[in-house]
Design a protein around this motif. Structure first.
Motif, PDB file in Angstrom:
ATOM      1  N   ALA A 119       7.723  -5.406   8.544  1.00 37.28           N
ATOM      2  CA  ALA A 119       6.547  -4.571   8.847  1.00 37.28           C
ATOM      3  C   ALA A 119       5.991  -4.959  10.226  1.00 37.28           C
ATOM      4  CB  ALA A 119       5.522  -4.653   7.723  1.00 37.28           C
ATOM      5  N   TYR A 145       5.365   7.118   5.895  1.00 34.52           N
ATOM      6  CA  TYR A 145       6.056   6.271   4.917  1.00 34.52           C
ATOM      7  C   TYR A 145       6.393   6.988   3.611  1.00 34.52           C
ATOM      8  CZ  TYR A 145       4.150   2.961   8.254  1.00 34.52           C
ATOM      9  OH  TYR A 145       3.823   2.324   9.412  1.00 34.52           O
ATOM     10  N   HIS A 152       7.244  -6.929  15.244  1.00 35.65           N
ATOM     11  CA  HIS A 152       6.915  -6.759  16.659  1.00 35.65           C
ATOM     12  C   HIS A 152       6.161  -7.956  17.241  1.00 35.65           C
ATOM     13  CE1 HIS A 152       8.012  -2.805  15.313  1.00 35.65           C
ATOM     14  NE2 HIS A 152       6.935  -2.706  14.544  1.00 35.65           N
ATOM     15  N   ARG A 166       0.809  -1.230   0.000  1.00 34.67           N
ATOM     16  CA  ARG A 166       0.000   0.000   0.000  1.00 34.67           C
ATOM     17  C   ARG A 166       0.836   1.272   0.000  1.00 34.67           C
ATOM     18  NH1 ARG A 166      -5.136  -0.747  -1.495  1.00 34.67           N
ATOM     19  NH2 ARG A 166      -6.441  -1.655   0.116  1.00 34.67           N
ATOM     20  N   LEU A 167       2.133   1.128   0.044  1.00 34.37           N
ATOM     21  CA  LEU A 167       3.007   2.318   0.123  1.00 34.37           C
ATOM     22  C   LEU A 167       2.700   3.322  -0.981  1.00 34.37           C
ATOM     23  CD1 LEU A 167       6.642   1.134   0.822  1.00 34.37           C
ATOM     24  CD2 LEU A 167       5.168   2.514   2.282  1.00 34.37           C
ATOM     25  N   ASN A 210      12.133  -6.089   5.520  1.00 30.17           N
ATOM     26  CA  ASN A 210      11.257  -5.180   6.260  1.00 30.17           C
ATOM     27  C   ASN A 210      10.054  -6.026   6.670  1.00 30.17           C
ATOM     28  OD1 ASN A 210       9.486  -3.359   7.304  1.00 30.17           O
ATOM     29  ND2 ASN A 210       9.799  -1.799   5.714  1.00 30.17           N
ATOM     30  N   ARG A 226      -1.248   5.738   1.191  1.00 36.23           N
ATOM     31  CA  ARG A 226      -1.784   6.164   2.490  1.00 36.23           C
ATOM     32  C   ARG A 226      -0.642   6.451   3.465  1.00 36.23           C
ATOM     33  NH1 ARG A 226      -5.033   2.006   0.853  1.00 36.23           N
ATOM     34  NH2 ARG A 226      -7.249   2.478   0.598  1.00 36.23           N
ATOM     35  N   GLU A 227      -0.968   7.162   4.564  1.00 30.95           N
ATOM     36  CA  GLU A 227      -0.015   7.474   5.638  1.00 30.95           C
ATOM     37  C   GLU A 227       1.321   8.038   5.136  1.00 30.95           C
ATOM     38  OE1 GLU A 227       0.143   4.908   9.084  1.00 30.95           O
ATOM     39  OE2 GLU A 227      -1.387   3.605   8.196  1.00 30.95           O
ATOM     40  N   HIS A 287      13.477  -0.558   8.281  1.00 33.16           N
ATOM     41  CA  HIS A 287      12.169   0.090   8.423  1.00 33.16           C
ATOM     42  C   HIS A 287      12.237   1.460   7.763  1.00 33.16           C
ATOM     43  CE1 HIS A 287      10.922  -3.022  11.112  1.00 33.16           C
ATOM     44  NE2 HIS A 287      12.076  -2.895  11.731  1.00 33.16           N
ATOM     45  N   LEU A 288      11.177   1.813   7.087  1.00 37.06           N
ATOM     46  CA  LEU A 288      11.097   3.132   6.451  1.00 37.06           C
ATOM     47  C   LEU A 288      11.073   4.231   7.510  1.00 37.06           C
ATOM     48  CD1 LEU A 288       8.371   1.985   3.984  1.00 37.06           C
ATOM     49  CD2 LEU A 288      10.572   2.900   3.247  1.00 37.06           C
TER      50      LEU A 288
HETATM   51  O1  CA2 Z   1       8.577   1.732   9.087  1.00 39.54           O
HETATM   52  C1  CA2 Z   1       8.441   0.619   8.603  1.00 39.54           C
HETATM   53  O2  CA2 Z   1       8.984   0.273   7.551  1.00 39.54           O
HETATM   54  C2  CA2 Z   1       7.521  -0.404   9.298  1.00 39.54           C
HETATM   55  O3  CA2 Z   1       8.112  -1.688   9.139  1.00 39.54           O
HETATM   56  C3  CA2 Z   1       6.190  -0.325   8.565  1.00 39.54           C
HETATM   57  C4  CA2 Z   1       5.108  -1.194   9.191  1.00 39.54           C
HETATM   58  C5  CA2 Z   1       5.011  -0.953  10.694  1.00 39.54           C
HETATM   59  O4  CA2 Z   1       4.108  -1.887  11.269  1.00 39.54           O
HETATM   60  C6  CA2 Z   1       6.359  -1.081  11.393  1.00 39.54           C
HETATM   61  O5  CA2 Z   1       6.198  -0.783  12.754  1.00 39.54           O
HETATM   62  C7  CA2 Z   1       7.358  -0.130  10.771  1.00 39.54           C
HETATM   63  C8  CA2 Z   1       3.742  -0.912   8.580  1.00 39.54           C
HETATM   64  C9  CA2 Z   1       3.700  -1.008   7.091  1.00 39.54           C
HETATM   65  C10 CA2 Z   1       2.356  -0.495   6.646  1.00 39.54           C
HETATM   66  O6  CA2 Z   1       2.546   0.188   5.452  1.00 39.54           O
HETATM   67  C11 CA2 Z   1       1.506   0.948   5.003  1.00 39.54           C
HETATM   68  C12 CA2 Z   1       1.780   1.753   3.926  1.00 39.54           C
HETATM   69  C13 CA2 Z   1       0.802   2.563   3.415  1.00 39.54           C
HETATM   70  C14 CA2 Z   1      -0.468   2.545   3.956  1.00 39.54           C
HETATM   71  C15 CA2 Z   1      -0.739   1.732   5.027  1.00 39.54           C
HETATM   72  C16 CA2 Z   1       0.258   0.917   5.557  1.00 39.54           C
END
Ligand code: CA2
Length: 146
Positions: A77, A24, A81, A15-16, A75, A19-20, A101-102
């Motif tokens: 994600a 990211y 955790h 989904r990168l 990664n 969103r958010e 991690h991003l």
């Molecule tokens: O910072 C990172 O790369 C993470 O691995 C990303 C994970 C998160 O659970 C880790 O704590 C840190 C989440 C990935 C979700 O990516 C999204 C991207 C766009 C929209 C929604 C979710």
């Protein structure tokens, strides 16, 4: 012969870019794949780039990496955790792994501060967005060579 590295991405990273962006950025996973391929080419590495939303499939791919690759960038994600299975798979693969991690997980919620992956990783990169993947490939290339 060129070394092979696996670059594995966990749940929701498909989904990168959509969103958010505050966490990211706007880069898509396809952009990151391109960056990894270009960096790998520059360093003479074959890059196998994948994403999954399934923990068991991630375990299968880590096992595969242990059989055919010289290094792993992951990664995980949210599985970072939560997943003892991914911890065990990386340990058993016996190839150097870089956890990436991003976002800077330590600047976020406390549940993101613990990683099951870090103890079995050669090193960890977080907080540099997509650039972190390039840094991880460069670092892993050095580790593989030495
Ligand atoms: O910072 C990172 O790369 C993470 O691995 C990303 C994970 C998160 O659970 C880790 O704590 C840190 C989440 C990935 C979700 O990516 C999204 C991207 C766009 C929209 C929604 C979710």
């Amino acid at each position: 012969m060129a070394s092979t590295i696996f670059v594995l991405n966990g749940p929701n990273l498909n989904r990168l870019g959509s969103r958010e962006p505050e966490h990211y950025g706007r880069t898509t996973l396809a952009d990151i794949e391109r960056l990894c391929r270009e960096t790998g080419e520059d360093l003479g590495l074959d890059v196998e780039f994948r994403q999954t939303n399934f923990e068991g499939l991630m375990v299968d791919w880590i096992q595969e990496a242990g059989d055919v690759a010289q290094g792993l960038i992951i990664n995980p994600a949210a599985y970072t955790h939560t997943s003892v299975a991914i911890h065990d798979a990386i340990r058993a693969a016996e190839i150097p792994a870089v956890e990436i991690h991003l976002s800077n997980v330590f600047a976020r919620e406390s549940f993101r501060h613990h990683s099951f992956v870090s103890p079995v990783a050669h090193g960890v990169i977080c907080g540099f967005g997509a650039t972190g993947y390039r840094l991880a490939i460069e670092a892993l290339s050095d580790v593989i060579r030495t």
